[in-house]
Write an enzyme that holds these catalytic residues in place. Sequence first.
Site, PDB file in Angstrom:
ATOM      1  N   ARG A 104       5.677   1.982  -7.731  1.00 48.21           N
ATOM      2  CA  ARG A 104       4.731   1.128  -8.474  1.00 48.21           C
ATOM      3  C   ARG A 104       4.423   1.889  -9.748  1.00 48.21           C
ATOM      4  O   ARG A 104       3.743   2.902  -9.738  1.00 48.21           O
ATOM      5  CB  ARG A 104       3.456   0.876  -7.670  1.00 48.21           C
ATOM      6  CG  ARG A 104       2.403   0.144  -8.486  1.00 48.21           C
ATOM      7  CD  ARG A 104       1.314  -0.454  -7.636  1.00 48.21           C
ATOM      8  NE  ARG A 104       1.800  -1.627  -6.921  1.00 48.21           N
ATOM      9  CZ  ARG A 104       1.025  -2.423  -6.181  1.00 48.21           C
ATOM     10  NH1 ARG A 104      -0.247  -2.177  -6.054  1.00 48.21           N
ATOM     11  NH2 ARG A 104       1.554  -3.464  -5.566  1.00 48.21           N
ATOM     12  N   HIS A 131       6.577  -8.360 -10.212  1.00 44.03           N
ATOM     13  CA  HIS A 131       6.245  -7.974  -8.824  1.00 44.03           C
ATOM     14  C   HIS A 131       7.225  -8.700  -7.894  1.00 44.03           C
ATOM     15  O   HIS A 131       6.836  -9.566  -7.103  1.00 44.03           O
ATOM     16  CB  HIS A 131       4.794  -8.356  -8.526  1.00 44.03           C
ATOM     17  CG  HIS A 131       4.206  -7.629  -7.359  1.00 44.03           C
ATOM     18  ND1 HIS A 131       4.912  -6.736  -6.580  1.00 44.03           N
ATOM     19  CD2 HIS A 131       2.945  -7.668  -6.820  1.00 44.03           C
ATOM     20  CE1 HIS A 131       4.127  -6.264  -5.629  1.00 44.03           C
ATOM     21  NE2 HIS A 131       2.940  -6.798  -5.751  1.00 44.03           N
ATOM     22  N   GLN A 134       6.725  -8.990  -3.950  1.00 52.16           N
ATOM     23  CA  GLN A 134       5.672  -9.936  -3.587  1.00 52.16           C
ATOM     24  C   GLN A 134       6.229 -11.360  -3.550  1.00 52.16           C
ATOM     25  O   GLN A 134       5.973 -12.124  -2.623  1.00 52.16           O
ATOM     26  CB  GLN A 134       4.529  -9.859  -4.614  1.00 52.16           C
ATOM     27  CG  GLN A 134       3.431 -10.869  -4.369  1.00 52.16           C
ATOM     28  CD  GLN A 134       2.670 -10.601  -3.074  1.00 52.16           C
ATOM     29  OE1 GLN A 134       2.209  -9.494  -2.862  1.00 52.16           O
ATOM     30  NE2 GLN A 134       2.540 -11.598  -2.220  1.00 52.16           N
ATOM     31  N   ASP A 213      -4.059 -15.424  -8.664  1.00 52.22           N
ATOM     32  CA  ASP A 213      -4.143 -13.966  -8.536  1.00 52.22           C
ATOM     33  C   ASP A 213      -5.390 -13.550  -9.307  1.00 52.22           C
ATOM     34  O   ASP A 213      -5.975 -14.371 -10.049  1.00 52.22           O
ATOM     35  CB  ASP A 213      -2.859 -13.333  -9.137  1.00 52.22           C
ATOM     36  CG  ASP A 213      -2.819 -11.821  -9.012  1.00 52.22           C
ATOM     37  OD1 ASP A 213      -3.566 -11.259  -8.185  1.00 52.22           O
ATOM     38  OD2 ASP A 213      -2.031 -11.185  -9.754  1.00 52.22           O
ATOM     39  N   CYS A 250      -1.589 -13.252  -3.637  1.00 48.83           N
ATOM     40  CA  CYS A 250      -0.922 -12.011  -3.214  1.00 48.83           C
ATOM     41  C   CYS A 250      -1.902 -10.993  -2.652  1.00 48.83           C
ATOM     42  O   CYS A 250      -1.519 -10.078  -1.940  1.00 48.83           O
ATOM     43  CB  CYS A 250      -0.148 -11.414  -4.386  1.00 48.83           C
ATOM     44  SG  CYS A 250      -1.197 -10.911  -5.773  1.00 48.83           S
ATOM     45  N   ARG A 278       5.021  -9.618   3.663  1.00 48.96           N
ATOM     46  CA  ARG A 278       5.468  -8.485   2.845  1.00 48.96           C
ATOM     47  C   ARG A 278       6.298  -7.532   3.717  1.00 48.96           C
ATOM     48  O   ARG A 278       7.321  -7.004   3.285  1.00 48.96           O
ATOM     49  CB  ARG A 278       4.270  -7.717   2.257  1.00 48.96           C
ATOM     50  CG  ARG A 278       3.458  -8.452   1.210  1.00 48.96           C
ATOM     51  CD  ARG A 278       4.226  -8.709  -0.070  1.00 48.96           C
ATOM     52  NE  ARG A 278       4.776  -7.502  -0.675  1.00 48.96           N
ATOM     53  CZ  ARG A 278       4.126  -6.678  -1.498  1.00 48.96           C
ATOM     54  NH1 ARG A 278       2.886  -6.947  -1.830  1.00 48.96           N
ATOM     55  NH2 ARG A 278       4.733  -5.627  -2.020  1.00 48.96           N
TER      56      ARG A 278
HETATM   57  N1   CP Z   1      -0.139  -7.795  -3.218  1.00 47.68           N
HETATM   58  C1   CP Z   1      -0.030  -6.473  -3.402  1.00 47.68           C
HETATM   59  O1   CP Z   1       0.906  -5.962  -4.001  1.00 47.68           O
HETATM   60  O2   CP Z   1      -1.042  -5.744  -2.837  1.00 47.68           O
HETATM   61  P1   CP Z   1      -1.277  -4.197  -3.035  1.00 47.68           P
HETATM   62  O3   CP Z   1      -1.712  -3.979  -4.446  1.00 47.68           O
HETATM   63  O4   CP Z   1      -2.365  -3.872  -2.045  1.00 47.68           O
HETATM   64  O5   CP Z   1      -0.002  -3.449  -2.743  1.00 47.68           O
HETATM   65  N1  NVA Z   2      -1.789  -8.808 -10.928  1.00 51.17           N
HETATM   66  C1  NVA Z   2      -2.313  -7.830  -9.995  1.00 51.17           C
HETATM   67  C2  NVA Z   2      -1.497  -7.815  -8.743  1.00 51.17           C
HETATM   68  C3  NVA Z   2      -1.988  -6.879  -7.689  1.00 51.17           C
HETATM   69  C4  NVA Z   2      -1.132  -6.926  -6.472  1.00 51.17           C
HETATM   70  C5  NVA Z   2      -2.335  -6.463 -10.666  1.00 51.17           C
HETATM   71  O1  NVA Z   2      -1.388  -6.145 -11.407  1.00 51.17           O
HETATM   72  O2  NVA Z   2      -3.293  -5.727 -10.475  1.00 51.17           O
END
Ligand code: CP
Ligand code: NVA
Length: 297
Positions: A104, A131, A134, A213, A250, A278
């Site tokens: 990430r 993402h 997801q 989201d 998500c 997931r």
């Molecule tokens: N949806 C998602 O990616 O959650 P996290 O940020 O908890 O990994």
């Molecule tokens: N759009 C959000 C998704 C988290 C899973 C972020 O980037 O924080």
Amino acid sequence: MPNTPRHFINLRDFDADLLKDIIKNAHQLKAQKFNPPQLFKGLSLAMMFDKRSTRTRMSFEVAMKQLGGHSIVLNKSDIQLGGSESVESTAQVMSRFVDGIMLRLSDHAMMEELAKHATIPVINGMTDISHPCQIMADVMTIEEKLGGIQGKKIAWFGDYNNVTQSFVDASEKFDFEFIAAVPEDIIPTADKRCTVTSDAKAAAKDADVLVTDTWVSMGQEGKTLDKFWPYQVNSGLMALAKEHAIFMHCMPIHEWEEVSQDVAKSPASVILDEAENRLHAQKAILAWCLEETGVVV
Ligand code: CP
Ligand code: NVA
């Protein structure tokens, strides 16, 4: 060691049939959840995060463990990357220790750079523009709940963010209608691959799926929320959708911001199944990425 590692970074780079096969395998692996095949025996996955995570971290860690493999979590603040060590060296060294890397990383270009130098698969666990893992779980969830995804109307509300962009990529591969309802001033001018409107009601009308989201993605703290309120997914918007419509997110959710509590907790809300998926989707993505390491998909 494979010559060309099987990276999983951008849905748009994939052949549609391959993505469909991965989803098919995810359904199969879910069916085997109490008797998981030991596909990853002896294999290790390194995971690196420069932002918080609950679902991504847990799903990859548990996926590796349940299928017989092992994972190591590296916090970006603890390792040499970003200090004196280059992305290239990090990728080369990690490739000598483990069989795959899941990252990430806010900076998408840095992820691409790392993949360029890695001799093992690199998996995108979220960047500021995408993402994909997801959305693979989301496609799986829609198939599970609605019996298929092709031709369905999926309506997105709120911010136009990393998750939205991967949804747009998926709409081209899985052949569904994707319409995003977002405030006028954030309608993208460059990406014309989906319908983007400022009319939330038009987007919700006859939709099969309503999805949203957070309005404030990680790293955007302090953002003003005023313009997003017309895009809150609430019972008024849900009433415009098809009778069988489902609500997706998500997670993490911010109740009474992007979604009202009554919708988030309603029978139409599939967010916990979506979160569980997931795990199954990650197993299938890992299986494809690691196939040349001896995994039998
Ligand atoms: N949806 C998602 O990616 O959650 P996290 O940020 O908890 O990994
Ligand atoms: N759009 C959000 C998704 C988290 C899973 C972020 O980037 O924080």
